[in-house]
Design a protein around this motif. Structure first.
Motif, short mmCIF file in Angstrom:
data_model
loop_
_atom_site.label_atom_id
_atom_site.label_comp_id
_atom_site.label_asym_id
_atom_site.label_seq_id
_atom_site.Cartn_x
_atom_site.Cartn_y
_atom_site.Cartn_z
N GLY A 140 44.72 39.33 33.88
CA GLY A 140 44.04 39.48 35.16
C GLY A 140 43.03 40.98 34.45
N ALA A 141 42.29 41.73 35.02
CA ALA A 141 41.21 42.19 34.80
C ALA A 141 41.30 43.94 35.70
N TYR A 182 42.96 46.52 39.40
CA TYR A 182 43.99 45.44 39.19
C TYR A 182 43.65 44.30 39.80
N LEU A 183 42.88 43.46 39.29
CA LEU A 183 42.99 42.22 40.73
C LEU A 183 43.52 40.76 39.30
N TYR A 215 40.69 32.17 47.13
CA TYR A 215 41.76 33.00 46.68
C TYR A 215 42.64 33.44 46.70
N VAL A 216 43.07 33.75 45.82
CA VAL A 216 45.08 33.67 45.76
C VAL A 216 45.51 34.79 46.88
N TRP A 247 41.25 34.22 41.43
CA TRP A 247 42.02 35.90 41.60
C TRP A 247 42.32 36.00 42.88
N GLY A 248 43.21 37.18 42.40
CA GLY A 248 43.98 37.01 43.74
C GLY A 248 43.16 38.19 44.48
#
Length: 989
Positions: free
Chosen positions: A321-322, A363-364, A431-432, A351-352
């Motif tokens: 993640g970032a 963070y994603l 998107y998750v 991405w979540g």
């Protein structure tokens, strides 16, 4: 003054909060100015660079520990009409929902009923579709039952069977439509949050199936339309394990690091000599970081130090993640040709949807989805028959229970059987939303999703799962696009009108009341400070109608001070000492001030509840102004005056000047005696106005009320409006009703057309705009026609606005009737007040066709309705003051009748009536001159309404009470007018 300590404490707390939030606004504006300076080159603004600057400081501290994000969300924002942007109202279409619940039934009666209900709704757009459908189905199948259509496997969970009544089936349909609106709202909110615009706003419109969206600063309306109207795409995908995808990321890291090193050899050599290079094995540590439980990694050449590119991006602790601020950079890397060359075709990173907060940072998570381009998901959202948030009976934790159709159940069994111990991602619009681990093969289509959910999160996930079950398409029924240059122009006009109105009022008060007037000016400035501070505290945006409300508050907020000062002057004339006169003046004026503020608040609440868009913003500012004006005029001004008059300084405070000292003294007009002439004049004006309206083909309704599309177009030079109308109507708009008139500047036209007004589709929007652009380019291309803003109001919205306007007026009059009855305890007072107010509304409406006949062509729109209701509030304030004085005279002189006190009461409040009229008229006059064309109709209605409201307070409201008292009171009046004014006991008044 009672409770002085509490008042001072409350004032200090409110002031501190206002200072704080206005300071945040100032800081935010400073950051935005810095962004513009950074992105401007050669006098031109590069929008991408400006946005990059703002993104870079989004989570950076800019005011103590507060980040720009914190400051931005707490500032006093500007509405679309001042800042530019796009406003959209969407309506969730119920037709497809009804069809889906019927399992797309082929029953002829059902499909005939659907078609007929759609046709009926065009004629009656505000009637719920399900009501029309039930009616048309009964007509198409007199002996049919809705249960025969809707008793299917899809509706088992809704307890619909073949024996269910029509009422039960309709109830289930209505419930499903309401849930579909909620799901659409959640999906749109998620999309908008990802859109990238600052301070987006989305809300449901009360009592309707509509959703309002505001996106400040957008410059691509087509993209917005696609974003808002696209169907939700729910999918279930398999997920790669970290040990499966980590080697590919290590290989990608080698490629990217080598490329970066080759691009900057000097920097790399410098880093090597200074000992700041990455240690050997950094790529191995990357693999270690990406794998949760330790996985095999690719080996690297430890002799050649390289920068670890991906490790500097994937900084989320514990998983892939970032940081949210780095997502744009990660997306750029993942879309690059280098990445596509290295990663397998069926490895896609998504991405979540929800950020995780770790040690104060957001963070994603990135999910590795087993997905290839052009390949459909193993399971789509259409297989979900039901989903709901629930509690696990054993653990008590929140979970989501999910049911699938029989076909979907078989697919789900196959997917879960192949992924035991692995994750399956629930993906909506790429998107998750969740990626639960499969514990065992799930047969039968019933399963539960558990995790660290709150019940609210479980319910949200259930709504997401249901989003793909039934199609709930949305259509744009109202739209407005305002260009940034037009927004800046509106900002300047609003600022100038506000400042001019403020200065005029302050000069007037100082000239009329001397030092006391300066105290009123101080309380007025404090009032403005409070209004702006409260708007900022509650994150309300300031709009052009809001500025109109602010200007109006400037005019009316001095009314309380006028009432108080006039009372104090009366007490001083009766021989009281200054401090005693001040105390008694504030005390005796309080009830009238309180009542008039309550009636204004009633109007603000009704406008706020029923109004949308500009009317609601106006109501919010007006409502806030009621509270702040009451605090500043009644309490703050008194604190200042008591401080000034303390001790020897008492005699230094003056409440008049040479200009005002003898003005309105000893007035003794026979106002009531002229009431019959007033009745005749009012009747003539109203009849004349409505006759002219009929001759003109009906009221000149704005696009709000009749539906259609409106465009503001600029040219290089002035163009005759009639020529443009003729060309567009005959050649491009199919003969549809089209109105073109100059709008503000002589080279600017407002073009309103009913062409394709009944068609609310995006295709119709494009067709009308294309016809407009083609017509203007062909005839006036040399003058560079440029569309600065556009708006659309569908037939459904227009019909609802008309109905809510009538309801707003009716409820306002009813609420005032009840309140006046409660306060004055006689139905005659309430009746006379309501008749006088209705009379004011009719006069304002009648004046518009009269003005139209004289060449002043103003439209009646939503803001016009706000003006009429505000006129009612202004008129009611005047009436309340007169009623209050009549009640006071009757209490102090019990031997006198109403007929004997009404004229003296009108004369004793005459000075206050005229001063308030003058101040409000001046400030609204400034709004009319400087407020811009957008508010011209509003300010014109207010100007004539102030005249009518003052006139009706004197000649209609109080005289009507007299006329309901019967012949005996009239005889007393005749006696009174012959013998002169009755002798009132006013020594203590």
């Amino acid at each position: 003054m009672r409770n002085k300590g509490l008042v001072i404490t409350l004032t200090l707390i409110v002031s501190a909060l206002c200072i704080y939030f206005l300071t945040l606004t100032f800081v935010s504006r400073g950051v935005q100015r810095d962004a513009v300076a950074y992105a401007s080159r050669g006098g031109k603004l590069v929008e991408a660079k400006r946005q990059h600057y703002l993104d870079s400081v989004w989570r950076a501290p800019v005011f103590g520990p507060l980040t720009y994000k914190d400051v931005r969300t707490s500032e006093l924002g500007l509405g679309l009409d001042l800042n530019g942007g796009m406003h959209v109202t969407l309506e969730v279409s119920p037709v497809e929902i009804v069809r889906a619940m019927s399992a797309n039934s082929k029953d002829p009666a059902f499909n005939k009923a659907i078609t007929q209900a759609q046709e009926l709704q065009k004629a009656s757009p505000s009637t719920p579709f399900t009501t029309l459908f039930a009616q048309t189905y009964r007509d198409a199948a007199p002996n049919g039952k809705l249960a025969s259509i809707f008793a299917n496997t899809l509706n088992k969970s809704r307890n619909i069977d073949i024996n269910s009544s029509d009422a039960k089936v309709l109830g289930a349909i209505n419930k499903e439509i309401e849930e579909a609106i909620d799901r659409s709202f959640n999906i749109l909110r998620s999309r908008i949050d990802k859109f990238g615009t600052s301070q987006p706003n989305i809300q449901r419109v009360k009592g309707t199936g509509r959703i309002q969206v505001e996106l400040p600063g957008v410059d691509n309306p087509d993209r917005v339309r696609k974003l808002l109207q696209g169907q939700a795409k729910l999918e279930f995908w398999e997920v790669w394990r970290p040990d499966e995808f980590a080697p590919y990321l290590n290989q990608l890291n080698e490629v990217l690091s080598a490329k970066e090193a080759a691009a900057a050899p000097v920097a790399a050599n410098t880093a090597a000599t200074t000992g700041t290079t990455a240690a050997a094995g950094d790529t191995t540590s990357l693999a270690s970081q990406l794998a949760k439980k330790g996985t095999a990694t690719a080996k690297t050449d430890s002799a050649a130090p390289k920068k670890n590119v991906l490790a500097s991006l994937f900084t989320m602790p514990g998983t892939l993640g970032a940081n949210v601020r780095d997502t744009a950079r990660v997306n750029a890397v993942l879309r690059s040709p280098d990445t596509r060359a290295v990663l397998p075709s069926n490895l896609t990173f998504l991405w979540g949807v929800k950020p995780d907060i770790i040690e104060g940072q957001e963070y994603l998570q990135l999910y590795a989805i087993r997905k290839a381009n052009g390949v459909e998901a193993p399971i789509g959202g259409e297989v979900i028959s039901d989903a709901r948030g629930d509690f696990d009976q054993l653990s008590g934790r929140a979970e989501v229970s999910m049911q699938m159709t029989p076909g979907g159940g078989r697919k789900w069994q196959k997917l879960t059987g192949a992924n035991i111990g692995r994750q399956v991602a629930i993906v909506l619009d790429d998107y998750v939303y969740s990626a639960p681990v499969v514990q065992a093969e799930i047969a039968g289509g019933n399963s539960s999703i558990s995790g660290n959910f709150t019940i609210e999160e479980a319910q949200d996930l259930a709504n997401i799962l249901k989003a793909g079950k039934l199609p709930a398409p949305t259509r744009i029924v109202e739209e407005a696009v305002v260009g940034p240059s037009l927004g800046q122009e509106a900002t300047n006009q609003g600022l100038y009108s506000s400042l001019a109105g403020l200065v005029i009022i302050m000069i007037f008060m100082a000239v009329y009341y001397g030092r006391a007037g300066m105290v009123a000016d101080a309380s007025l400035l404090f009032n403005m400070f409070l209004i702006l501070g409260v708007l900022a505290q509650f994150s309300f945006a300031l709009t052009l109608p809001g500025i109109a409300g602010l200007v109006l508050v400037i005019g009316t907020s001095v009314d309380a001070n006028v009432l108080i000062f006039e009372r104090i002057r009366e007490e001083l004339d009766h021989g009281l000492q200054t401090q005693d006169a001040i105390s008694k003046g504030y005390s005796r004026a309080f009830s009238a001030i309180f009542d008039s503020n309550v009636t204004t608040l009633i109007i603000a609440l009704i406008l706020g509840f029923f109004g949308t868009g500009p009317v609601q913003n106006f109501a919010i500012t007006l409502g806030i102004g009621v509270f702040t004006s009451f605090l500043s005029a009644v309490y703050v001004s008194r604190l200042i005056i008591e401080r000034i008059t303390k001790g020897k300084a008492a005699s230094s405070l003056t409440f008049d000047t040479a200009v005002s000292r003898h003005l309105f003294k000893g007035t003794n007009f026979d106002i009531v005696g002229k009431r019959k002439y007033a009745y005749i004049v009012s009747t003539v004006v109203i009849v004349l106005g409505f006759v002219l309206m009929a001759m003109q083909g009906g009221p000149n309704l704005g696009v709000d009320f009749r539906g259609g599309r409106e465009y503001i177009v600029d040219f290089n030079k002035a163009i005759p409006a009639s020529d443009v109308r003729d060309v567009l109507t005959k050649e491009y708009f199919g003969g549809a009703g089209t109105e073109v008139k100059t709008f503000g500047a002589n080279n600017r036209l407002r073009i309103t057309t009913g062409y394709l007004a009944a068609d609310e589709s995006t295709d119709a929007d494009k067709k009308v705009r294309t016809a407009l652009e083609t017509g203007l380019a062909k005839k006036y291309g040399a003058e560079n026609p440029t569309i600065k803003s556009s708006s659309k109001v569908g037939a459904t919205i227009a019909d609802d606005i008309k109905k809510t306007s009538v309801v707003s007026l009716g409820l306002t009059l009813l609420a005032i009737f009840v309140y006046v009855l409660f306060r004055f305890e006689k139905w005659q007072y309430s009746m006379a007040a309501v008749v006088a107010l209705f009379h004011d509304a009719l006069l304002v409406i009648a004046t518009f066709p009269i003005a139209r006949a004289l060449g002043l062509n103003y439209e009646m729109d939503q803001v016009f309705v706000a003006a009429v209701l505000t006129v009612i509030g202004f008129s009611m304030n005047d009436t309340i003051v007169i009623y209050d004085r009549i009640r006071e005279y009757l209490r102090e002189n019990k031997h006198l009748t109403f007929a004997q006190v009404v004229n003296p009461a009108l004369n004793s409040t005459f000075s206050r009536t005229m001063i308030t009229f003058t101040t409000v008229f001046l400030v609204v006059g400034v709004l009319y001159v400087f407020g811009g064309e957008t508010l011209r109709s509003f300010s014109f209605a207010m100007l004539i309404g102030i005249i009518y409201g003052t006139y009706s307070s004197l000649f209609i409201a109080a005289p009507l009470i007299l006329d309901t008292y019967g012949r005996r009171e009239k005889a007393n009046l005749n006696t009174t007018t012959d013998a002169g004014a009755p002798k009132l006991s006013t020594a203590n008044i």
